[in-house]
Motif scaffolding. Structure first.
Motif, PDB file in Angstrom:
ATOM      1  N   LEU A  62       0.832  -1.205   0.000  1.00 20.09           N
ATOM      2  CA  LEU A  62       0.000   0.000   0.000  1.00 20.09           C
ATOM      3  C   LEU A  62       0.862   1.250   0.000  1.00 20.09           C
ATOM      4  O   LEU A  62       1.992   1.226   0.506  1.00 20.09           O
ATOM      5  N   PRO A  63       0.316   2.365  -0.496  1.00 17.16           N
ATOM      6  CA  PRO A  63       1.009   3.644  -0.336  1.00 17.16           C
ATOM      7  C   PRO A  63       1.123   3.989   1.154  1.00 17.16           C
ATOM      8  O   PRO A  63       0.333   3.510   1.978  1.00 17.16           O
ATOM      9  N   THR A  64       2.082   4.810   1.486  1.00 15.88           N
ATOM     10  CA  THR A  64       2.382   5.152   2.881  1.00 15.88           C
ATOM     11  C   THR A  64       1.160   5.638   3.651  1.00 15.88           C
ATOM     12  O   THR A  64       0.919   5.192   4.782  1.00 15.88           O
ATOM     13  N   GLU A  65       0.366   6.511   3.063  1.00 17.29           N
ATOM     14  CA  GLU A  65      -0.797   7.059   3.771  1.00 17.29           C
ATOM     15  C   GLU A  65      -1.808   5.964   4.106  1.00 17.29           C
ATOM     16  O   GLU A  65      -2.371   5.933   5.195  1.00 17.29           O
ATOM     17  N   LYS A  66      -2.031   5.056   3.156  1.00 17.88           N
ATOM     18  CA  LYS A  66      -2.971   3.948   3.379  1.00 17.88           C
ATOM     19  C   LYS A  66      -2.407   2.966   4.407  1.00 17.88           C
ATOM     20  O   LYS A  66      -3.139   2.403   5.209  1.00 17.88           O
ATOM     21  N   LEU A  67      -1.101   2.778   4.381  1.00 17.01           N
ATOM     22  CA  LEU A  67      -0.466   1.890   5.355  1.00 17.01           C
ATOM     23  C   LEU A  67      -0.647   2.441   6.774  1.00 17.01           C
ATOM     24  O   LEU A  67      -0.936   1.691   7.707  1.00 17.01           O
ATOM     25  N   ALA A  68      -0.540   3.750   6.934  1.00 19.44           N
ATOM     26  CA  ALA A  68      -0.761   4.371   8.247  1.00 19.44           C
ATOM     27  C   ALA A  68      -2.199   4.148   8.708  1.00 19.44           C
ATOM     28  O   ALA A  68      -2.434   3.816   9.876  1.00 19.44           O
ATOM     29  N   GLU A  69      -3.162   4.287   7.802  1.00 17.27           N
ATOM     30  CA  GLU A  69      -4.569   4.041   8.145  1.00 17.27           C
ATOM     31  C   GLU A  69      -4.781   2.579   8.518  1.00 17.27           C
ATOM     32  O   GLU A  69      -5.514   2.269   9.461  1.00 17.27           O
ATOM     33  N   LEU A  70      -4.135   1.681   7.778  1.00 17.26           N
ATOM     34  CA  LEU A  70      -4.266   0.250   8.055  1.00 17.26           C
ATOM     35  C   LEU A  70      -3.768  -0.088   9.455  1.00 17.26           C
ATOM     36  O   LEU A  70      -4.397  -0.858  10.175  1.00 17.26           O
ATOM     37  N   LEU A  71      -2.660   0.498   9.859  1.00 16.16           N
ATOM     38  CA  LEU A  71      -2.134   0.243  11.206  1.00 16.16           C
ATOM     39  C   LEU A  71      -3.158   0.605  12.277  1.00 16.16           C
ATOM     40  O   LEU A  71      -3.296  -0.100  13.274  1.00 16.16           O
ATOM     41  N   GLU A  72      -3.876   1.697  12.068  1.00 20.96           N
ATOM     42  CA  GLU A  72      -4.914   2.110  13.025  1.00 20.96           C
ATOM     43  C   GLU A  72      -6.036   1.079  13.092  1.00 20.96           C
ATOM     44  O   GLU A  72      -6.488   0.707  14.162  1.00 20.96           O
ATOM     45  N   LEU A  73      -6.483   0.610  11.927  1.00 15.47           N
ATOM     46  CA  LEU A  73      -7.589  -0.349  11.875  1.00 15.47           C
ATOM     47  C   LEU A  73      -7.179  -1.745  12.350  1.00 15.47           C
ATOM     48  O   LEU A  73      -8.011  -2.496  12.851  1.00 15.47           O
ATOM     49  N   ALA A  74      -5.915  -2.086  12.189  1.00 11.97           N
ATOM     50  CA  ALA A  74      -5.458  -3.447  12.489  1.00 11.97           C
ATOM     51  C   ALA A  74      -5.449  -3.763  13.980  1.00 11.97           C
ATOM     52  O   ALA A  74      -5.520  -4.930  14.356  1.00 11.97           O
ATOM     53  N   GLY A  75      -5.379  -2.750  14.816  1.00  8.25           N
ATOM     54  CA  GLY A  75      -5.321  -3.006  16.256  1.00  8.25           C
ATOM     55  C   GLY A  75      -4.088  -3.819  16.610  1.00  8.25           C
ATOM     56  O   GLY A  75      -2.976  -3.439  16.270  1.00  8.25           O
ATOM     57  N   ASN A  76      -4.289  -4.970  17.277  1.00  6.31           N
ATOM     58  CA  ASN A  76      -3.165  -5.823  17.681  1.00  6.31           C
ATOM     59  C   ASN A  76      -2.731  -6.816  16.609  1.00  6.31           C
ATOM     60  O   ASN A  76      -1.804  -7.581  16.826  1.00  6.31           O
ATOM     61  N   ARG A  77      -3.400  -6.815  15.462  1.00  8.43           N
ATOM     62  CA  ARG A  77      -3.033  -7.738  14.389  1.00  8.43           C
ATOM     63  C   ARG A  77      -1.755  -7.234  13.727  1.00  8.43           C
ATOM     64  O   ARG A  77      -1.640  -6.053  13.404  1.00  8.43           O
ATOM     65  N   PRO A  78      -0.803  -8.131  13.456  1.00 13.94           N
ATOM     66  CA  PRO A  78       0.413  -7.684  12.783  1.00 13.94           C
ATOM     67  C   PRO A  78       0.133  -7.250  11.344  1.00 13.94           C
ATOM     68  O   PRO A  78      -0.650  -7.885  10.640  1.00 13.94           O
ATOM     69  N   VAL A  79       0.765  -6.156  10.951  1.00 10.70           N
ATOM     70  CA  VAL A  79       0.726  -5.668   9.575  1.00 10.70           C
ATOM     71  C   VAL A  79       2.099  -5.971   8.983  1.00 10.70           C
ATOM     72  O   VAL A  79       3.122  -5.543   9.519  1.00 10.70           O
ATOM     73  N   LEU A  80       2.105  -6.727   7.900  1.00 12.04           N
ATOM     74  CA  LEU A  80       3.341  -7.235   7.324  1.00 12.04           C
ATOM     75  C   LEU A  80       3.578  -6.688   5.929  1.00 12.04           C
ATOM     76  O   LEU A  80       2.634  -6.421   5.187  1.00 12.04           O
ATOM     77  N   GLN A  81       4.866  -6.552   5.587  1.00 13.13           N
ATOM     78  CA  GLN A  81       5.269  -6.182   4.234  1.00 13.13           C
ATOM     79  C   GLN A  81       6.351  -7.145   3.781  1.00 13.13           C
ATOM     80  O   GLN A  81       7.250  -7.490   4.566  1.00 13.13           O
ATOM     81  N   ALA A  82       6.270  -7.551   2.525  1.00 16.60           N
ATOM     82  CA  ALA A  82       7.312  -8.399   1.954  1.00 16.60           C
ATOM     83  C   ALA A  82       8.502  -7.534   1.562  1.00 16.60           C
ATOM     84  O   ALA A  82       8.330  -6.426   1.053  1.00 16.60           O
ATOM     85  N   LYS A  83       9.693  -8.050   1.816  1.00 17.38           N
ATOM     86  CA  LYS A  83      10.914  -7.397   1.352  1.00 17.38           C
ATOM     87  C   LYS A  83      11.403  -8.183   0.142  1.00 17.38           C
ATOM     88  O   LYS A  83      11.319  -9.414   0.127  1.00 17.38           O
TER      89      LYS A  83
END
Length: 124
Positions: A62-83
């Motif tokens: 996701l773009p950075t702004e959407k990733l920031a929103e996702l972190l808020e919605l995810a709560g305690n669920r891990p948010v992962l990105q592939a390297k």
């Protein structure tokens, strides 16, 4: 011996997860993973709330702004990105305008958990 329960991972990307990514995801999730893919462009993160709430983790491109929103919605669920690494294949492809371009492959190098996204910006 206790059987590990399948984990549900929400995959937010226009691309299909590669076998290498999924195998590595199962390693870090501790067992079998069932992917729930959202391949459309994310315009409103709130639309994804029901899927996020059902997931054990979220893997996202996701773009950075959407990733920031996702972190808020995810709560305690891990948010992962592939390297991944961009590795030259040694091939050259012809572009529609006739230009020759070196071809690259993206090689999975692991997953990272996004812990925080901070943006400081000013409009110009």
């Amino acid at each position: 011996m206790e059987k590990t329960q399948e984990k549900q991972v929400l995959w937010l990307s226009r691309h299909t997860m590669t076998n290498a990514q999924k195998t590595d995801l199962e390693r870090i999730m501790g067992g079998t993973v069932r992917l729930v893919a959202w391949t459309d462009t994310v315009t409103n993160m709130e639309t994804l709330r029901p899927l996020i709430e059902e997931a054990d983790a979220i893997a996202a491109v996701l773009p950075t702004e959407k990733l920031a929103e996702l972190l808020e919605l995810a709560g305690n669920r891990p948010v992962l990105q592939a390297k991944s690494a961009r590795v030259p294949t040694g091939r050259v492809t012809a572009q529609p305008n006739g230009a020759l371009e070196r071809e690259f492959a993206f090689v999975h190098q692991g997953w990272q958990q996004v812990l925080e996204v901070r943006i400081r910006a000013r409009s110009l």
